[in-house]
Write a protein that holds these residues in place. Structure first.
Motif, PDB file in Angstrom:
ATOM      1  N   UNK A  30       1.158  -2.495  -7.071  1.00 24.21           N
ATOM      2  CA  UNK A  30       1.402  -1.108  -7.495  1.00 24.21           C
ATOM      3  C   UNK A  30       2.712  -1.026  -8.274  1.00 24.21           C
ATOM      4  N   UNK A  31       3.771  -1.673  -7.764  1.00 19.46           N
ATOM      5  CA  UNK A  31       5.058  -1.660  -8.456  1.00 19.46           C
ATOM      6  C   UNK A  31       4.974  -2.368  -9.810  1.00 19.46           C
ATOM      7  N   UNK A  32       4.276  -3.499  -9.852  1.00 22.92           N
ATOM      8  CA  UNK A  32       4.147  -4.238 -11.114  1.00 22.92           C
ATOM      9  C   UNK A  32       3.360  -3.444 -12.153  1.00 22.92           C
TER      10      UNK A  32
ATOM     11  N   UNK B 103      -0.350  -5.567  -1.970  1.00 22.83           N
ATOM     12  CA  UNK B 103      -0.858  -4.334  -2.568  1.00 22.83           C
ATOM     13  C   UNK B 103       0.299  -3.514  -3.155  1.00 22.83           C
ATOM     14  N   UNK B 104       1.351  -3.334  -2.355  1.00 27.76           N
ATOM     15  CA  UNK B 104       2.483  -2.542  -2.850  1.00 27.76           C
ATOM     16  C   UNK B 104       3.174  -3.237  -4.024  1.00 27.76           C
TER      17      UNK B 104
ATOM     18  N   UNK C  51       5.148   5.554  -0.381  1.00 30.71           N
ATOM     19  CA  UNK C  51       4.619   5.743   0.975  1.00 30.71           C
ATOM     20  C   UNK C  51       3.945   4.458   1.450  1.00 30.71           C
ATOM     21  N   UNK C  52       3.264   3.768   0.549  1.00 30.49           N
ATOM     22  CA  UNK C  52       2.628   2.497   0.895  1.00 30.49           C
ATOM     23  C   UNK C  52       3.677   1.489   1.380  1.00 30.49           C
ATOM     24  N   UNK C  53       4.827   1.458   0.717  1.00 32.75           N
ATOM     25  CA  UNK C  53       5.904   0.569   1.132  1.00 32.75           C
ATOM     26  C   UNK C  53       6.409   0.902   2.525  1.00 32.75           C
TER      27      UNK C  53
END
Length: 191
Positions: free
Chosen positions: A172-174, A168-169, A124-126
């Motif tokens: 989160x993915x990393x 930020x996204x 959702x952030x993406x």
């Protein structure tokens, strides 16, 4: 394979050279026309995904083409904007956004190779990041004023917000991918 969502994605790719040509035409209406072309392309991004889910027309081709179309559209728009306004103030968020797209694309490719692609699925952030990014780029393309409002400073401020959301996204993915990246998943499997 040739359903409406995929056709809309292909239309978005086809609009990229149209956008570039219109952007470089020297006329008073150019910013409005270029922003309209980019805006239509951005709307197809939302519409193709909505229709694919609503009509159950998701496909491997669509899953591949959609993120490619998005990244091409955004990268090309940011590059032509940089050429039109080659200042550090614009260069910083452009570098962050393009750099993140390359990093996350490579991360997703690698995660798919190790069978953990779902770990770095679009969040959702993406989606929020993409929305802010599309609005900011549209305002930057308009350059001057719209109905008496100076839109360029607002577009630039939103681009910085998009760059922050982009970082930020990516983090989160990393973090989600870190067990696979660090080899911890393989070690846990052996235990």
């Amino acid at each position: 394979m040739w359903n409406l969502p995929n056709i809309l994605t292909l239309l978005r790719i086809a609009l990229i050279p149209v956008f570039v040509v219109v952007f470089y035409i020297e006329a008073w209406w150019t910013p409005y026309a270029a922003a309209a072309v980019f805006g239509i392309a951005a709307l197809t991004d939302w519409l193709d995904g909505y229709l694919a889910r609503r009509w159950a027309q998701t496909s491997p081709l669509g899953a591949f083409l959609d993120p490619v179309a998005d990244k091409l559209m955004v990268a090309v728009a940011l590059v032509v904007l940089m050429q039109a306004d080659p200042r550090i103030l614009l260069a910083l968020p452009v570098m962050v956004i393009i750099g993140r797209e390359i990093t996350v694309s490579a991360l997703r490719e690698w995660m798919a190779e190790v069978g953990a692609r779902a770990t770095v699925a679009v969040s959702q952030l993406g989606k929020i990041k993409t929305t802010v990014q599309m609005i900011s780029i549209t305002l930057l393309i308009l350059r001057d004023s719209l109905l008496g409002f100076w839109v360029y400073p607002l577009g630039l401020a939103l681009l910085y917000i998009a760059a922050i959301l982009t970082l930020w996204s990516m983090v989160v993915y990393l973090i989600a991918a870190w067990p696979s990246l660090s080899g911890q998943t393989a070690m846990n499997t052996r235990k």
